[in-house]
Design a protein around this motif. Structure first.
Motif, short mmCIF file in Angstrom:
data_model
loop_
_atom_site.label_atom_id
_atom_site.label_comp_id
_atom_site.label_asym_id
_atom_site.label_seq_id
_atom_site.Cartn_x
_atom_site.Cartn_y
_atom_site.Cartn_z
N LEU A 163 -3.43 -5.93 -5.34
CA LEU A 163 -4.06 -7.23 -5.13
C LEU A 163 -3.66 -7.80 -3.77
O LEU A 163 -4.50 -8.33 -3.03
N ALA A 164 -2.38 -7.70 -3.44
CA ALA A 164 -1.92 -8.19 -2.14
C ALA A 164 -2.62 -7.46 -1.00
O ALA A 164 -3.10 -8.08 -0.04
N GLY A 165 -2.70 -6.14 -1.11
CA GLY A 165 -3.34 -5.38 -0.05
C GLY A 165 -4.82 -5.70 0.11
O GLY A 165 -5.36 -5.68 1.22
N ALA A 166 -5.48 -6.02 -1.01
CA ALA A 166 -6.92 -6.24 -0.97
C ALA A 166 -7.30 -7.66 -0.56
O ALA A 166 -8.31 -7.87 0.11
N GLU A 167 -6.48 -8.67 -0.97
CA GLU A 167 -6.95 -10.05 -0.82
C GLU A 167 -6.01 -10.99 -0.07
O GLU A 167 -6.42 -12.07 0.33
N ALA A 168 -4.74 -10.62 0.09
CA ALA A 168 -3.78 -11.52 0.74
C ALA A 168 -3.62 -11.16 2.21
O ALA A 168 -4.14 -10.16 2.69
N ASP A 169 -2.88 -12.00 2.92
CA ASP A 169 -2.61 -11.77 4.34
C ASP A 169 -1.29 -11.04 4.54
O ASP A 169 -0.88 -10.78 5.68
N GLY A 170 -0.60 -10.77 3.44
CA GLY A 170 0.66 -10.07 3.53
C GLY A 170 1.27 -9.93 2.16
O GLY A 170 0.77 -10.48 1.17
N VAL A 171 2.36 -9.20 2.09
CA VAL A 171 3.06 -8.98 0.83
C VAL A 171 4.53 -9.36 1.01
O VAL A 171 5.12 -9.16 2.08
N LEU A 172 5.09 -9.94 -0.05
CA LEU A 172 6.50 -10.30 -0.09
C LEU A 172 7.21 -9.37 -1.06
O LEU A 172 6.89 -9.35 -2.26
N LEU A 173 8.17 -8.60 -0.54
CA LEU A 173 8.94 -7.68 -1.36
C LEU A 173 10.32 -8.27 -1.63
O LEU A 173 10.84 -9.05 -0.83
N ASN A 174 10.93 -7.85 -2.73
CA ASN A 174 12.22 -8.43 -3.12
C ASN A 174 12.96 -7.43 -3.99
O ASN A 174 12.35 -6.65 -4.72
N TRP A 175 14.27 -7.46 -3.92
CA TRP A 175 15.12 -6.64 -4.79
C TRP A 175 14.78 -5.16 -4.71
O TRP A 175 14.59 -4.49 -5.72
N LEU A 176 14.70 -4.64 -3.48
CA LEU A 176 14.50 -3.21 -3.34
C LEU A 176 15.34 -2.69 -2.20
O LEU A 176 15.72 -3.44 -1.28
N ALA A 177 15.68 -1.41 -2.27
CA ALA A 177 16.44 -0.75 -1.21
C ALA A 177 15.51 -0.34 -0.09
O ALA A 177 14.28 -0.25 -0.27
N ALA A 178 16.07 -0.06 1.07
CA ALA A 178 15.25 0.40 2.19
C ALA A 178 14.50 1.68 1.82
O ALA A 178 13.34 1.86 2.22
N THR A 179 15.12 2.52 1.04
CA THR A 179 14.47 3.78 0.64
C THR A 179 13.32 3.56 -0.34
O THR A 179 12.51 4.46 -0.55
N ASP A 180 13.23 2.36 -0.93
CA ASP A 180 12.15 2.05 -1.87
C ASP A 180 10.89 1.55 -1.16
O ASP A 180 9.82 1.51 -1.76
N VAL A 181 11.03 1.11 0.09
CA VAL A 181 9.93 0.46 0.78
C VAL A 181 8.68 1.35 0.86
O VAL A 181 7.57 0.89 0.55
N PRO A 182 8.79 2.62 1.25
CA PRO A 182 7.58 3.44 1.33
C PRO A 182 6.83 3.55 -0.01
O PRO A 182 5.59 3.57 -0.01
N ARG A 183 7.56 3.58 -1.13
CA ARG A 183 6.90 3.65 -2.43
C ARG A 183 6.05 2.39 -2.65
O ARG A 183 4.90 2.47 -3.12
N ALA A 184 6.62 1.24 -2.34
CA ALA A 184 5.87 -0.01 -2.52
C ALA A 184 4.67 -0.08 -1.58
O ALA A 184 3.55 -0.42 -1.99
N LEU A 185 4.86 0.27 -0.32
CA LEU A 185 3.78 0.15 0.66
C LEU A 185 2.66 1.14 0.37
O LEU A 185 1.50 0.88 0.71
N GLY A 186 2.99 2.23 -0.28
CA GLY A 186 1.97 3.21 -0.60
C GLY A 186 0.93 2.71 -1.58
O GLY A 186 -0.16 3.30 -1.69
N GLU A 187 1.22 1.62 -2.29
CA GLU A 187 0.27 1.06 -3.26
C GLU A 187 -0.66 0.01 -2.67
O GLU A 187 -1.57 -0.46 -3.34
N LEU A 188 -0.43 -0.38 -1.41
CA LEU A 188 -1.20 -1.49 -0.84
C LEU A 188 -2.63 -1.11 -0.52
O LEU A 188 -3.50 -1.98 -0.47
N GLY A 189 -2.90 0.14 -0.26
CA GLY A 189 -4.25 0.54 0.12
C GLY A 189 -4.59 0.06 1.51
O GLY A 189 -3.72 -0.20 2.35
N GLN A 190 -5.89 -0.09 1.77
CA GLN A 190 -6.36 -0.55 3.08
C GLN A 190 -5.97 -2.01 3.28
O GLN A 190 -6.31 -2.88 2.48
N ARG A 191 -5.25 -2.29 4.36
CA ARG A 191 -4.74 -3.65 4.58
C ARG A 191 -5.68 -4.46 5.48
O ARG A 191 -6.36 -3.92 6.34
N ARG A 192 -5.64 -5.79 5.27
CA ARG A 192 -6.40 -6.69 6.11
C ARG A 192 -5.83 -6.71 7.52
O ARG A 192 -4.63 -6.47 7.71
#
Length: 324
Positions: A163-192
């Motif tokens: 939803l963030a990737g499709a409709e927001a201007d950005g995403v706010l991540l929290n409580w994750l390690a640096a090594t977790d970031v690529p997993r989260a970003l991989g779900e964003l899809g095509q970004r605005r």
């Protein structure tokens, strides 16, 4: 930097904001749990230090009506044109239901609907719509901001990330390690265009590793036992490492839950060491794809003994200008 800083009265934060700006911090981001509200610290920053960007991380979508949330955002956007970002999120059943007496129902739907409402309202449109989770009848901002704020979405798991990737201007991540970031970003899809990735990073700048890990264990058992965060870390693959903690916590064994959190887990989620070492660790998040790393400064024995002067010295060592 996350503001306000603990131990310093809000009325005394003019010096804090000046120090942050002077040593190279670009942004201040507020939070809203049970301390200050999300908007007041940023309003003070807008008046006291107009060189800083401002952001809420986050304003919950349940605890204000849609119109009031739009008004709060519009007022701050008018105060700091082009420098304010509205971060919104679902929050949690405790904050929403237990503390604010609002049913925590369909958090994904409510967040999506508030995001869509805010997009229209902050653009100055008259909103007359029946969303899935609420209905608004002919709401128009009397003072729509000349520069509508960017709207960012706090997201943990795939549905909200998409939803963030499709409709927001950005995403706010929290409580994750640096090594977790690529997993989260991989779900964003095509970004605005201009989409920003912001992450709140807990930093305990002390070389007393025992102190930092004890504090980190308390935080991890408090936060990562919340169902949404537990599900997030299961999705990230921490079933094995955090499973014993969840089992002990569910059985009411708080001491056992603390003991079950390994040093490796603490060190991944709570940065500690010298300020210079912490700054190097923050770079790992940037290298992984975070555009705006937001430090959440945790108490340390050194700062506790030194008062406000020690806090400002620590900020200077953590800041970008501290590198040179």
């Amino acid at each position: 930097m996350t503001v306000p800083l603990g131990g310093i009265p809000l009325a005394d934060h003019a010096a804090v904001y000046a120090t942050l700006h002077g040593c190279g911090f670009t942004d201040v981001w507020s939070s809203e749990v049970a301390g200050t509200d999300a908007f007041t610290p940023l309003a003070l920053a807008a008046a006291w230090q107009p060189g800083l960007r401002l952001g809420t991380a986050v304003a919950p979508v349940f605890t204000r009506g849609p119109g009031l949330l739009a008004m709060s955002a519009a007022a701050l956007a008018e105060t700091a044109p082009g420098r304010f970002t509205l971060g919104i999120g679902a929050s949690s059943p405790v904050v929403v239901g237990d503390w604010n007496a609002v049913p925590f129902t369909d958090p994904y739907g409510r967040t999506r609907d508030v995001l869509r409402f805010l997009r229209a309202a902050l653009a100055g449109e008259t909103v007359d719509a029946a969303y899935d989770t609420f209905t608004v009848r002919r709401f128009t901002l009397e003072r729509p901001p000349a520069v509508p704020p960017a709207i960012m979405l706090a997201a943990l798991r795939p549905g909200m990330l998409r939803l963030a990737g499709a409709e927001a201007d950005g995403v706010l991540l929290n409580w994750l390690a640096a090594t977790d970031v690529p997993r989260a970003l991989g779900e964003l899809g095509q970004r605005r265009p201009g989409f920003e990735v912001t992450a709140r990073i807990f930093v305990c700048p002390t070389e007393d590793a025992g102190y930092a890990r004890t504090l980190g264990r308390r935080m991890i058992t408090s936060y990562l036992t919340v169902p949404a965060y537990a599900a997030f870390h299961r999705w990230l693959g921490r079933d094995e490492t955090l499973g014993p903690m969840w089992t002990a916590w569910a059985a009411g064994d708080r001491r056992g839950a603390l003991a079950a959190v390994s040093d490796d887990v603490v060190d991944a989620l709570i940065l500690h060491g010298s300020p210079e070492h912490c700054r190097q660790q923050v770079r790992r998040y940037v290298d992984a794809g975070v555009d705006v790393p937001v430090l959440a400064l945790l108490p340390t024995p050194e700062v506790g003994a030194g008062g406000a002067a020690a806090v400002t010295e620590l900020i200077a060592r953590l800041g970008p200008e501290g590198e040179g």
